[in-house]
Design a protein around this motif. Structure first.
Motif, PDB file in Angstrom:
ATOM      1  N   ALA A 332       0.826  -1.208   0.000  1.00 32.15           N
ATOM      2  CA  ALA A 332       0.000   0.000   0.000  1.00 32.15           C
ATOM      3  C   ALA A 332       0.860   1.257   0.000  1.00 32.15           C
ATOM      4  O   ALA A 332       0.553   2.244  -0.689  1.00 32.15           O
ATOM      5  CB  ALA A 332      -0.931  -0.013   1.217  1.00 32.15           C
ATOM      6  N   THR A 333       1.950   1.232   0.749  1.00 34.11           N
ATOM      7  CA  THR A 333       2.867   2.378   0.782  1.00 34.11           C
ATOM      8  C   THR A 333       3.498   2.595  -0.588  1.00 34.11           C
ATOM      9  O   THR A 333       3.710   3.751  -1.013  1.00 34.11           O
ATOM     10  CB  THR A 333       3.951   2.155   1.838  1.00 34.11           C
ATOM     11  N   LEU A 334       3.803   1.510  -1.287  1.00 35.94           N
ATOM     12  CA  LEU A 334       4.384   1.620  -2.626  1.00 35.94           C
ATOM     13  C   LEU A 334       3.406   2.304  -3.581  1.00 35.94           C
ATOM     14  O   LEU A 334       3.804   3.188  -4.356  1.00 35.94           O
ATOM     15  CB  LEU A 334       4.764   0.236  -3.140  1.00 35.94           C
ATOM     16  N   GLU A 335       2.153   1.903  -3.540  1.00 35.94           N
ATOM     17  CA  GLU A 335       1.160   2.529  -4.421  1.00 35.94           C
ATOM     18  C   GLU A 335       0.993   4.007  -4.088  1.00 35.94           C
ATOM     19  O   GLU A 335       0.815   4.844  -4.983  1.00 35.94           O
ATOM     20  CB  GLU A 335      -0.172   1.796  -4.300  1.00 35.94           C
ATOM     21  N   LYS A 336       1.038   4.331  -2.802  1.00 36.43           N
ATOM     22  CA  LYS A 336       0.973   5.739  -2.409  1.00 36.43           C
ATOM     23  C   LYS A 336       2.166   6.509  -2.962  1.00 36.43           C
ATOM     24  O   LYS A 336       2.022   7.636  -3.458  1.00 36.43           O
ATOM     25  CB  LYS A 336       0.943   5.856  -0.888  1.00 36.43           C
ATOM     26  N   SER A 337       3.355   5.918  -2.894  1.00 37.63           N
ATOM     27  CA  SER A 337       4.561   6.588  -3.404  1.00 37.63           C
ATOM     28  C   SER A 337       4.457   6.825  -4.900  1.00 37.63           C
ATOM     29  O   SER A 337       4.875   7.877  -5.402  1.00 37.63           O
ATOM     30  CB  SER A 337       5.801   5.750  -3.085  1.00 37.63           C
ATOM     31  N   ARG A 338       3.896   5.860  -5.620  1.00 37.98           N
ATOM     32  CA  ARG A 338       3.735   6.033  -7.065  1.00 37.98           C
ATOM     33  C   ARG A 338       2.751   7.152  -7.376  1.00 37.98           C
ATOM     34  O   ARG A 338       2.960   7.938  -8.315  1.00 37.98           O
ATOM     35  CB  ARG A 338       3.271   4.720  -7.688  1.00 37.98           C
ATOM     36  N   SER A 339       1.687   7.237  -6.589  1.00 36.85           N
ATOM     37  CA  SER A 339       0.731   8.334  -6.789  1.00 36.85           C
ATOM     38  C   SER A 339       1.367   9.677  -6.456  1.00 36.85           C
ATOM     39  O   SER A 339       1.153  10.670  -7.164  1.00 36.85           O
ATOM     40  CB  SER A 339      -0.511   8.111  -5.913  1.00 36.85           C
ATOM     41  N   ASP A 340       2.157   9.714  -5.391  1.00 35.91           N
ATOM     42  CA  ASP A 340       2.852  10.952  -5.027  1.00 35.91           C
ATOM     43  C   ASP A 340       3.837  11.368  -6.114  1.00 35.91           C
ATOM     44  O   ASP A 340       4.001  12.570  -6.382  1.00 35.91           O
ATOM     45  CB  ASP A 340       3.584  10.774  -3.697  1.00 35.91           C
ATOM     46  N   LEU A 341       4.491  10.384  -6.731  1.00 38.66           N
ATOM     47  CA  LEU A 341       5.436  10.687  -7.806  1.00 38.66           C
ATOM     48  C   LEU A 341       4.716  11.309  -8.996  1.00 38.66           C
ATOM     49  O   LEU A 341       5.180  12.301  -9.572  1.00 38.66           O
ATOM     50  CB  LEU A 341       6.169   9.417  -8.229  1.00 38.66           C
ATOM     51  N   GLU A 342       3.587  10.729  -9.361  1.00 38.57           N
ATOM     52  CA  GLU A 342       2.823  11.278 -10.480  1.00 38.57           C
ATOM     53  C   GLU A 342       2.349  12.698 -10.169  1.00 38.57           C
ATOM     54  O   GLU A 342       2.392  13.584 -11.027  1.00 38.57           O
ATOM     55  CB  GLU A 342       1.631  10.372 -10.779  1.00 38.57           C
ATOM     56  N   ASN A 343       1.899  12.902  -8.943  1.00 35.62           N
ATOM     57  CA  ASN A 343       1.448  14.241  -8.553  1.00 35.62           C
ATOM     58  C   ASN A 343       2.593  15.245  -8.570  1.00 35.62           C
ATOM     59  O   ASN A 343       2.408  16.397  -8.980  1.00 35.62           O
ATOM     60  CB  ASN A 343       0.827  14.186  -7.159  1.00 35.62           C
ATOM     61  N   SER A 344       3.780  14.826  -8.126  1.00 40.40           N
ATOM     62  CA  SER A 344       4.931  15.735  -8.122  1.00 40.40           C
ATOM     63  C   SER A 344       5.322  16.123  -9.547  1.00 40.40           C
ATOM     64  O   SER A 344       5.721  17.273  -9.793  1.00 40.40           O
ATOM     65  CB  SER A 344       6.109  15.106  -7.381  1.00 40.40           C
ATOM     66  N   LYS A 345       5.200  15.183 -10.494  1.00 41.86           N
ATOM     67  CA  LYS A 345       5.511  15.505 -11.891  1.00 41.86           C
ATOM     68  C   LYS A 345       4.510  16.517 -12.442  1.00 41.86           C
ATOM     69  O   LYS A 345       4.884  17.469 -13.147  1.00 41.86           O
ATOM     70  CB  LYS A 345       5.503  14.247 -12.734  1.00 41.86           C
ATOM     71  N   ARG A 346       3.251  16.319 -12.123  1.00 46.12           N
ATOM     72  CA  ARG A 346       2.231  17.257 -12.604  1.00 46.12           C
ATOM     73  C   ARG A 346       2.423  18.644 -11.981  1.00 46.12           C
ATOM     74  O   ARG A 346       2.276  19.668 -12.657  1.00 46.12           O
ATOM     75  CB  ARG A 346       0.837  16.718 -12.269  1.00 46.12           C
ATOM     76  N   GLN A 347       2.733  18.659 -10.681  1.00 44.96           N
ATOM     77  CA  GLN A 347       2.946  19.937 -10.008  1.00 44.96           C
ATOM     78  C   GLN A 347       4.178  20.642 -10.559  1.00 44.96           C
ATOM     79  O   GLN A 347       4.182  21.872 -10.729  1.00 44.96           O
ATOM     80  CB  GLN A 347       3.091  19.722  -8.507  1.00 44.96           C
ATOM     81  N   ALA A 348       5.229  19.872 -10.848  1.00 41.66           N
ATOM     82  CA  ALA A 348       6.438  20.468 -11.427  1.00 41.66           C
ATOM     83  C   ALA A 348       6.141  21.067 -12.792  1.00 41.66           C
ATOM     84  O   ALA A 348       6.621  22.159 -13.129  1.00 41.66           O
ATOM     85  CB  ALA A 348       7.538  19.420 -11.525  1.00 41.66           C
ATOM     86  N   ALA A 349       5.341  20.364 -13.590  1.00 43.19           N
ATOM     87  CA  ALA A 349       4.972  20.881 -14.907  1.00 43.19           C
ATOM     88  C   ALA A 349       4.153  22.160 -14.771  1.00 43.19           C
ATOM     89  O   ALA A 349       4.356  23.133 -15.510  1.00 43.19           O
ATOM     90  CB  ALA A 349       4.185  19.826 -15.673  1.00 43.19           C
ATOM     91  N   LEU A 350       3.224  22.169 -13.804  1.00 39.67           N
ATOM     92  CA  LEU A 350       2.407  23.362 -13.592  1.00 39.67           C
ATOM     93  C   LEU A 350       3.266  24.546 -13.142  1.00 39.67           C
ATOM     94  O   LEU A 350       3.094  25.681 -13.628  1.00 39.67           O
ATOM     95  CB  LEU A 350       1.337  23.064 -12.548  1.00 39.67           C
ATOM     96  N   ASN A 351       4.194  24.291 -12.227  1.00 41.02           N
ATOM     97  CA  ASN A 351       5.079  25.369 -11.764  1.00 41.02           C
ATOM     98  C   ASN A 351       5.906  25.935 -12.915  1.00 41.02           C
ATOM     99  O   ASN A 351       6.106  27.159 -13.003  1.00 41.02           O
ATOM    100  CB  ASN A 351       6.006  24.848 -10.672  1.00 41.02           C
TER     101      ASN A 351
END
Length: 447
Positions: A332-351
């Motif tokens: 479950a922690t691994l899946e959370k980390s993958r979701s956090d990674l995807e969110n960080s990429k999207r946030q970086a693109a937005l910034n």
């Protein structure tokens, strides 16, 4: 009667006047590196994080332990007989020491934990990189906030001086009957408003100075202003998509999330390894020395030394379901980390997109506002001439003054915002360095 613009020129010039001891952005940045508690905390956090490497290596290296003990025993014995009581004193001493060598031969969980430690160091370094970039942006923002507040105060005081002169002229014209009391009242209202704005600007400047002082650790006497003739270069590369791609690949927030995902992946494997057997090479050398004496006998003792060498293995059979639970938890922690990674990429693109647009639009806005200042100055001069000859009223002059100072205020703010967006764009792409601070510092100084 023409209104002198000398008070205006003097007040605005005061905002850009610098002393020989004025601190520039680079000096403030270097001082803050030694005094800012947030940056210092991040640096020590990195030092602590790097210790994960030797700790991880220790899990797959041999261990050597030495244990020992010394025991002394004193006994007093009385042997009773029909004829006499015979006391006997017996003393014993035992000395034991053991040297144990243990070398892991097959411990997959330890190997995976060692790999985790390496990614934890990668994560710590990326976290420090993020903190360094945040620190640079924070220092520059605090620096330019002070300059902007100084500009606002100078513009308000210049406007107040111009209104004061306009108020005096309206009163003179009313006294001689060439103007109505309305002109005087309007000028008085604008003057009262400028007094209120000056107080607010002084409070804001004090607040901005305190924020900068908190970062640097001391209050600089004065700051080097921005050159009025500076030209902000366009982003390089000039395509937004290039910046977005760079941000999604090398932004520090993305690197942190990638490291977290790798750590979580190995945590899954490490917990699964809890079901595997372990094998160790074990060697021991021990010595047991004992001795004793009695009042009615000769002392006796012994000295025994032994050595062992063998393979020790352990097979987990049942642990109450804890291993299976930890595996499910780590998945479950691994899946959370993958979701956090995807969110960080999207946030970086937005910034990156927001900062890129901020720079490009800011450059265009600066050019437009520079032209607007020129037009506002022309309009103010025309209204003053029209007022002198009676084709304009006092409110027209006051409105022209207000427009000019508002435009100059907006121009100063646009310059600072564009510079900051340029730094944020570099930070979004994970490429903001000390050289970029030095480049911005070259925008400062006298024209």
């Amino acid at each position: 009667m023409k209104v002198s613009i000398l008070p205006l020129a003097a007040a605005v010039a005061l905002a850009y006047a610098t002393q020989a001891s004025a601190a520039d952005l680079l000096q403030i940045y270097r001082d803050a590196k030694n005094n800012d508690s947030v940056y210092t905390s991040a640096r020590y956090s990195l030092e602590a994080g790097r210790e994960r490497i030797p700790q991880g290596n220790a899990l797959v290296l041999p261990t050597l332990n030495f244990t020992g003990s010394i025991t002394q025993s004193d006994n007093h014995l009385i042997q009773r007989s029909p004829t006499a009581n015979q006391p006997v004193n017996r003393n014993f001493s035992i000395g034991i020491w053991t040297l144990t060598f243990n070398s892991p031969l097959y411990r997959p969980a330890n190997v995976l934990q060692k790999e985790q430690a390496e990614f934890q160091v990668t994560q710590a370094e990326a976290t420090f990189g993020q903190a360094t970039q945040d620190f640079a942006v924070r220092v520059a923002q605090a620096y330019f906030d002070v300059l902007n507040s100084e500009n606002q105060l100078a513009f308000i005081r210049a406007q107040k001086a111009a209104i004061t002169e306009q108020l005096a002229q309206a009163r003179r014209n009313f006294d001689v009957g060439t103007a109505t009391i309305t002109d005087t009242n309007e000028a008085q209202a604008r003057f009262d408003l400028s007094v209120s704005q000056e107080i607010a600007a002084l409070n804001d400047l004090e607040l901005r100075n305190q924020i900068l002082q908190q970062i640097v650790g001391k209050a600089p006497d004065s700051l080097t202003p921005l050159r009025s003739s500076f030209k902000m270069p366009s982003p390089e590369p000039a395509r937004m998509d290039d910046w977005v791609d760079a941000a999604q690949k090398q932004a520090y927030a993305v690197r942190i999330a990638e490291a977290s995902t790798e750590i979580a992946q190995r945590d899954v494997e490490r917990n699964r390894a809890g079901n595997y057997p372990t094998v160790d090479l074990v060697a021991t050398v021990s010595n047991n020395a004992s001795g004793g004496s009695a009042s009615n006998a000769n002392g006796a003792g012994s000295d025994t030394r032994a050595g062992t060498l063998g393979i020790q293995f352990a097979i987990p059979l049942y642990s109450g379901g804890s291993i299976s639970s930890r595996i499910r938890e780590s998945l479950a922690t691994l899946e959370k980390s993958r979701s956090d990674l995807e969110n960080s990429k999207r946030q970086a693109a937005l910034n990156a997109r927001q900062s890129f647009v901020g720079v490009t639009n800011g450059i265009a806005q600066i050019r437009a506002l520079e032209q607007a200042v020129t037009s506002s100055e022309t309009a103010l001069a025309s209204n003053k001439v029209g007022y002198d000859v009676g084709v304009r009223i006092n409110i027209d002059v006051l409105n022209s003054q207000q427009q000019l100072f508002s435009t100059k205020r907006d121009l100063a703010r646009a310059r600072y915002d564009t510079i900051m967006n340029g730094l944020r764009l570099k930070a979004a792409a994970g490429s903001l360095t000390d050289e970029d601070i030095e480049a911005v510092n070259r925008y400062l100084g006298q024209d």
